[in-house]
Write an enzyme that holds these catalytic residues in place. Sequence first.
Site, PDB file in Angstrom:
ATOM      1  CB  CYS A   1      -0.977  -0.046   1.173  1.00 37.69           C
ATOM      2  SG  CYS A   1      -2.381   1.082   0.992  1.00 37.69           S
ATOM      3  CG  LEU A   2       2.376   5.280   2.573  1.00 43.08           C
ATOM      4  CD1 LEU A   2       1.966   6.317   1.531  1.00 43.08           C
ATOM      5  CD2 LEU A   2       2.246   5.871   3.978  1.00 43.08           C
TER       6      LEU A   2
ATOM      7  CG  HIS B   1      -4.166  -4.081   2.579  1.00 43.05           C
ATOM      8  ND1 HIS B   1      -3.237  -3.660   3.507  1.00 43.05           N
ATOM      9  CD2 HIS B   1      -4.734  -2.958   2.081  1.00 43.05           C
ATOM     10  CE1 HIS B   1      -3.255  -2.331   3.578  1.00 43.05           C
ATOM     11  NE2 HIS B   1      -4.154  -1.881   2.725  1.00 43.05           N
TER      12      HIS B   1
ATOM     13  CD  GLU C   1      -2.325  -6.655   5.149  1.00 49.51           C
ATOM     14  OE1 GLU C   1      -2.979  -5.626   5.373  1.00 49.51           O
ATOM     15  OE2 GLU C   1      -1.754  -6.839   4.057  1.00 49.51           O
TER      16      GLU C   1
END
Length: 365
Positions: A254-255, A339, A341
């Site tokens: 992500c970021l 994501h 996870e």
Amino acid sequence: MLQNQKKAWLVLANGMVLEGKSMGCTGTVVGEIVFATGMTGYQETLTDPSYYGQIVIQTFPLVGNYGINSMDGESQHCWLKGYIVREWCEVPSNFRCEETLDVFLKQQQVIGLYDVDTRHLTKIIRETGVMNGAITTDENYVKEALLEQIRAFSVKDAVKSVTCPQPEEFPSLDHTRKVVLFDFGYKFNIRRELVKRGCDVIVVPAYTTAEQIKQLNPDGIMLSNGPGDPSENVEIVENLKEIMKLNIPIFGICLGHQLMALANGAKTEKLKYGHRGANQPVIDLDLDRTFVTSQNHGYAVISDSLPKEVGYVSHKNANDSSCEGVRYTHIPAFTVQFHPEACGGPQDTAYLFDEFIALMDKKEG
């Protein structure tokens, strides 16, 4: 027992006002309004640091039906500014339930709004794009004064506000590898996925330097998710340029994916209304397969801006073709926008953690 009937209002930057009822805390809060499409995982949404500075709309019409517990959060706090649902369940039913959604919001000092047409509100955001707004329980609020605050609001210093103050260690049972996890606003499940694969995890603050990382001598580096505009993090981007020179395997989410791209000469852009939910289709171009993924981001890497000499786009969004992953060819590193996870959400891409383990093992070999 009847739900709270106290009135509350949502004021949008375009001047539109929606009336609903209050839940959680009372008062007034200003933030960036976004919507999340997950049918489950509302506790994870509430505690995800990536929502820092935002007012979240849940598109699923009933929220809170399995309550809140002390185990499933993605952080210790609620980082979002406000919370909007169509209906919240006052009497949850689940053997793990410890408290209700309303009680949790009060404990976390989050202002909530319910009994509004979230479908109508979501359509507004989809058509016009993400906009600022405010939730207020003050029946004497002055609309023009509130609109002035709304239009002046922007999410700033996001990573600085959510990162941990000092390193923290989380040992595994096997102790086979050591991974440094940069906390840009990380979700706990990233740490859990690493620990269960035998990695001792050291969570470090966002501004940890390359020299400090070198002293820790990790087998791998994990760049976490987090909130805000990635281009705001100039110091972190410059630091990543030095960290890459250590030639330690890197996995970004992500970021972390966006910051890594910026450190390699790419650019990012703000999406119209972002990707937030557990049903985003992503094509793995190397495997020629499409996976359903969980996502939470308002910015994306511009695919064409990635210099060809550093890597290539490995994943793309099946809906809008935006960049969903990069594999780097000059260093042992790969990153994804989604994501792997995810919890709650699809776990189709958890294989990427195994690829990270393999990348560390290959480097050692």
